[in-house]
Design an enzyme around this catalytic site. Structure first.
Site, PDB file in Angstrom:
ATOM      1  N   ASP A 100       9.018  -0.090  10.841  1.00  0.00           N
ATOM      2  CA  ASP A 100       7.809  -0.652  10.251  1.00  0.00           C
ATOM      3  C   ASP A 100       7.242  -1.649  11.261  1.00  0.00           C
ATOM      4  O   ASP A 100       7.989  -2.431  11.852  1.00  0.00           O
ATOM      5  CB  ASP A 100       8.165  -1.375   8.944  1.00  0.00           C
ATOM      6  CG  ASP A 100       7.144  -1.124   7.852  1.00  0.00           C
ATOM      7  OD1 ASP A 100       5.975  -1.447   8.075  1.00  0.00           O
ATOM      8  OD2 ASP A 100       7.541  -0.633   6.778  1.00  0.00           O
ATOM      9  N   ASP A 199       1.912  -1.300   9.146  1.00  0.00           N
ATOM     10  CA  ASP A 199       1.517  -2.008   7.936  1.00  0.00           C
ATOM     11  C   ASP A 199       0.035  -2.414   7.982  1.00  0.00           C
ATOM     12  O   ASP A 199      -0.405  -3.022   8.968  1.00  0.00           O
ATOM     13  CB  ASP A 199       2.386  -3.269   7.827  1.00  0.00           C
ATOM     14  CG  ASP A 199       2.304  -3.930   6.467  1.00  0.00           C
ATOM     15  OD1 ASP A 199       2.791  -3.345   5.503  1.00  0.00           O
ATOM     16  OD2 ASP A 199       1.749  -5.052   6.386  1.00  0.00           O
ATOM     17  N   GLU A 255      -0.788   2.532   7.666  1.00  0.00           N
ATOM     18  CA  GLU A 255      -1.114   2.253   6.271  1.00  0.00           C
ATOM     19  C   GLU A 255      -2.569   1.784   6.243  1.00  0.00           C
ATOM     20  O   GLU A 255      -2.932   0.847   6.968  1.00  0.00           O
ATOM     21  CB  GLU A 255      -0.190   1.172   5.717  1.00  0.00           C
ATOM     22  CG  GLU A 255      -0.348   1.010   4.224  1.00  0.00           C
ATOM     23  CD  GLU A 255       0.176  -0.318   3.702  1.00  0.00           C
ATOM     24  OE1 GLU A 255       0.493  -0.389   2.522  1.00  0.00           O
ATOM     25  OE2 GLU A 255       0.239  -1.304   4.474  1.00  0.00           O
ATOM     26  N   HIS A 328       7.561   1.733  -1.447  1.00  0.00           N
ATOM     27  CA  HIS A 328       8.130   0.493  -1.984  1.00  0.00           C
ATOM     28  C   HIS A 328       7.091  -0.365  -2.705  1.00  0.00           C
ATOM     29  O   HIS A 328       7.444  -1.405  -3.249  1.00  0.00           O
ATOM     30  CB  HIS A 328       8.758  -0.300  -0.837  1.00  0.00           C
ATOM     31  CG  HIS A 328       7.726  -0.710   0.174  1.00  0.00           C
ATOM     32  ND1 HIS A 328       7.086   0.199   0.987  1.00  0.00           N
ATOM     33  CD2 HIS A 328       7.195  -1.914   0.475  1.00  0.00           C
ATOM     34  CE1 HIS A 328       6.211  -0.434   1.730  1.00  0.00           C
ATOM     35  NE2 HIS A 328       6.250  -1.717   1.454  1.00  0.00           N
ATOM     36  N   ASP A 329       5.828   0.038  -2.677  1.00  0.00           N
ATOM     37  CA  ASP A 329       4.767  -0.720  -3.352  1.00  0.00           C
ATOM     38  C   ASP A 329       4.305  -0.043  -4.639  1.00  0.00           C
ATOM     39  O   ASP A 329       3.416  -0.556  -5.322  1.00  0.00           O
ATOM     40  CB  ASP A 329       3.538  -0.850  -2.439  1.00  0.00           C
ATOM     41  CG  ASP A 329       3.820  -1.672  -1.204  1.00  0.00           C
ATOM     42  OD1 ASP A 329       4.687  -2.562  -1.262  1.00  0.00           O
ATOM     43  OD2 ASP A 329       3.175  -1.412  -0.170  1.00  0.00           O
TER      44      ASP A 329
HETATM   45  C1  NOJ Z   1       1.764  -3.427   2.775  1.00  0.00           C
HETATM   46  C2  NOJ Z   1       3.221  -3.328   2.512  1.00  0.00           C
HETATM   47  O1  NOJ Z   1       3.555  -2.025   2.206  1.00  0.00           O
HETATM   48  C3  NOJ Z   1       3.530  -4.301   1.419  1.00  0.00           C
HETATM   49  O2  NOJ Z   1       4.837  -4.167   0.929  1.00  0.00           O
HETATM   50  C4  NOJ Z   1       3.276  -5.679   1.925  1.00  0.00           C
HETATM   51  O3  NOJ Z   1       3.434  -6.604   0.880  1.00  0.00           O
HETATM   52  C5  NOJ Z   1       1.870  -5.830   2.508  1.00  0.00           C
HETATM   53  N1  NOJ Z   1       1.459  -4.714   3.298  1.00  0.00           N
HETATM   54  C6  NOJ Z   1       1.788  -7.046   3.376  1.00  0.00           C
HETATM   55  O4  NOJ Z   1       2.546  -6.856   4.540  1.00  0.00           O
END
Ligand code: NOJ
Length: 559
Positions: A100, A199, A255, A328-329
């Site tokens: 990551d 990210d 992302e 994970h989100d």
């Molecule tokens: C996206 C990530 O997937 C998430 O888990 C994170 O809180 C935010 N970006 C900030 O880094």
């Protein structure tokens, strides 16, 4: 050693959230040696690449997405020696490792920020984004509630943090910042890692006017308008590609919240020389209501189908899709778009897997998805660990009283990120076999019946179904190349699509509802078909079909 270009187009990527995967030393936190112990499990599943959520030094304001040292391993997870041993063993087993890369922001405990905040004249000051003012420089809100600006009392300026207060945004306008990032990336690639998941990479170029943003009835402005896909983002990514990425045979996925198909083409077309693919989020908002994720609404399958169509067709000739249901989100997919009841959990999990994996793009599997793990319901807000839900609870329930406690908790049960972060369920023993100590977050009590050991012992499990899906991805070029076409677009319960190749085609039927469905297929779909895979008893492809609840089938037709 794999040398084929674009190997990532028919690879399957498995995401590991290290904190919750496997604890080898009994401190209640997953770690690198724990992941190492499970490499054979991942090999058995058949995935090609492991993406690790951040393992770098971090004070954990956002579980590692707030990095204080990019070249060090978080103590909770082990040492750099552990990392090297892990990488070597993964490579020996033929697994690639994707790191990551969190470079939109650092931790406020990163040496750069400590320097930067020490005085206005410090050479690192300009590594971050500072503004003067008696009040916030503009109305931008943080993704984690409240203002995106924090006053630094000592130097009397505000710094920008699109995420938590402890995650100050880097100033990508500063060339030195970019060079530092590129050199850090090179350092990891020279170590032998096989790529990066980047990210919120499409937020790195902020519109330098820093104008107020529309609030859409909320308390703060939606900064995405001025930060997502910003003015210089493609220039920066091309520079990154020239300086770093192009020199290695790796995979990159960005992302990209707020990305459109047109933007995605720019990020991911081979001739643009930026990234291999991006994660888009449109699908993840089809069930959000008035207060976003905290007031979810039932999802409409037609919206989902429209979204698949838009992205499958949009990136068919230019660019490349990523395919995911979970990360994970996000809450657990079987609880979200499937049915987590005892009766339908396994079947709907398989249907969802089949549906996703028959599309064009690179599929991602999030830990536990392959055994049909479900959402969790913790008794109280105190049991939640994630900064997002804790801040939102404070803002929406305690401070502004916009939502009642019960409404908010119901929303959290359905949408909280902690749904994805409960420990991986390995067996029916203490803590689901995740840790011999006290886990950092509660284990979902259903580990007694939903766990990897159970799945491995059951030939009809979700695990073996996913194994077949991965195998199909590897064996059938049509899954990588076939042209996508959607049918019965108005059907509210069934999703039908095909993948067309020169000599063959695939026909996919998925019933997203808990009731039987009758479909009448167009003639062009019905041919001399062979069943490839299904989660039900065998049946032939016919013009009129009766599908059982959550049935998912794919047929292969030779032309
Ligand atoms: C996206 C990530 O997937 C998430 O888990 C994170 O809180 C935010 N970006 C900030 O880094």
């Amino acid at each position: 050693m794999e040398t084929r270009k674009d190997w990532w187009k028919n690879s399957v990527i498995y995401q590991i959230y290290p904190r919750s995967f496997m604890d080898s030393n009994g401190d209640g936190i997953g770690d690198l040696n724990g992941i190492r112990q499970k490499l054979d499990y991942l090999k058995l599943l058949g995935v090609d690449v492991l993406w690790l959520s951040p393992v770098y030094a971090s004070p954990n304001a956002d579980n590692g997405y707030d990095i204080s040292d990019y070249r060090a391993i978080m103590e909770d997870f082990g040492t750099m020696e552990d990392f090297d041993a892990f990488l070597a063993e993964a490579h020996e087993k033929g697994l690639k490792i994707v790191m990551d890369l969190v470079v939109n922001h650092t931790s406020d405990e990163h040496a750069w920020f400590l320097e930067a905040r020490s005085s206005k004249e410090n050479p690192y000051r300009d590594y971050y984004i500072w503004k003067d003012g008696d009040t916030e420089p503009n109305n931008w809100g943080s993704v984690f509630s409240g203002s995106a600006w924090e006053k630094d009392e000592a130097t009397n300026q505000w710094y920008l943090h699109l995420f938590a207060t402890k995650q100050p945004d880097l100033n990508w306008e500063n060339e030195k910042v970019r060079q530092e990032v590129y050199s850090m990336m090179t350092w990891w690639l020279d170590k032998g890692v096989d790529g990066f998941r980047m990210d919120v990479i499409n937020l790195i170029s902020k519109d330098q006017r820093f104008l107020d943003a529309p609030t859409y009835g909320g308390l703060y402005g939606n900064s995405m308008i001025y930060t997502a896909n910003g003015p210089r983002v493609h220039e920066f990514l091309k520079e990154m590609n020239r300086n770093v990425l192009s020199k290695y045979d790796i995979v990159t996925v960005g992302e990209a919240p707020g990305v459109t198909v047109e933007e995605a083409k720019k990020y991911t077309s081979a001739d643009e020389n930026e990234l291999n693919m991006v994660f888009q989020f449109e699908m993840m908002s089809i069930d959000q209501g008035e207060y976003g994720k905290w007031t979810p609404i039932p999802f409409d399958l037609r919206k989902m189908k429209q979204n698949f169509k838009k992205w499958q067709e949009g990136l068919a000739d230019q660019g490349w899709n990523s395919l995911y249901w979970n990360n994970h989100d996000q809450p657990r997919i079987v609880s979200r778009f499937g049915n987590a009841s005892e009766e339908w959990r396994k079947k709907s999990a398989k249907m969802l897997g089949l549906c996703l994996h028959m599309h064009q793009g690179t599929p991602y599997i999030y830990q536990g998805e392959e055994i049909g793990m479900t959402n969790v319901r913790f008794d109280s807000i105190e049991d939640y660990k994630d900064v997002e839900i804790l801040n939102a609870y404070k803002e929406l329930v305690k401070d502004s009283k916009r939502l009642s406690e019960d409404t908010f908790m119901e929303g959290g049960y359905r949408m909280s990120r902690d749904n994805a972060r409960t420990p991986m369920q390995w067996n029916d023993q203490k803590n689901g076999g995740f840790s011999s100590g006290q886990p950092w977050i509660g284990v979902n009590p259903n580990y007694r019946t939903i766990n990897a050991e159970e799945a491995l012992a059951d030939p009809d499990s979700v695990f073996y179904f996913y194994q077949k899906l991965i195998d199909l991805r590897h064996k059938l070029p049509i899954l990588t190349n076939g042209v996508y076409k959607q049918y019965l677009e108005e059907d509210e319960n069934v999703y039908v699509f095909s993948r067309e190749g020169e000599n063959e085609s695939l026909v996919v039927l998925c019933n997203f509802s808990r009731s039987p469905q009758h479909v009448v297929l167009p003639d062009e779909l019905v041919g001399n078909a062979q069943l490839l895979l299904s989660n039900e008893e065998e049946k032939e492809l016919q013009k009129e079909m009766d599908l059982t609840p959550y049935e998912g089938i794919v047929y292969q037709i030779k032309k």
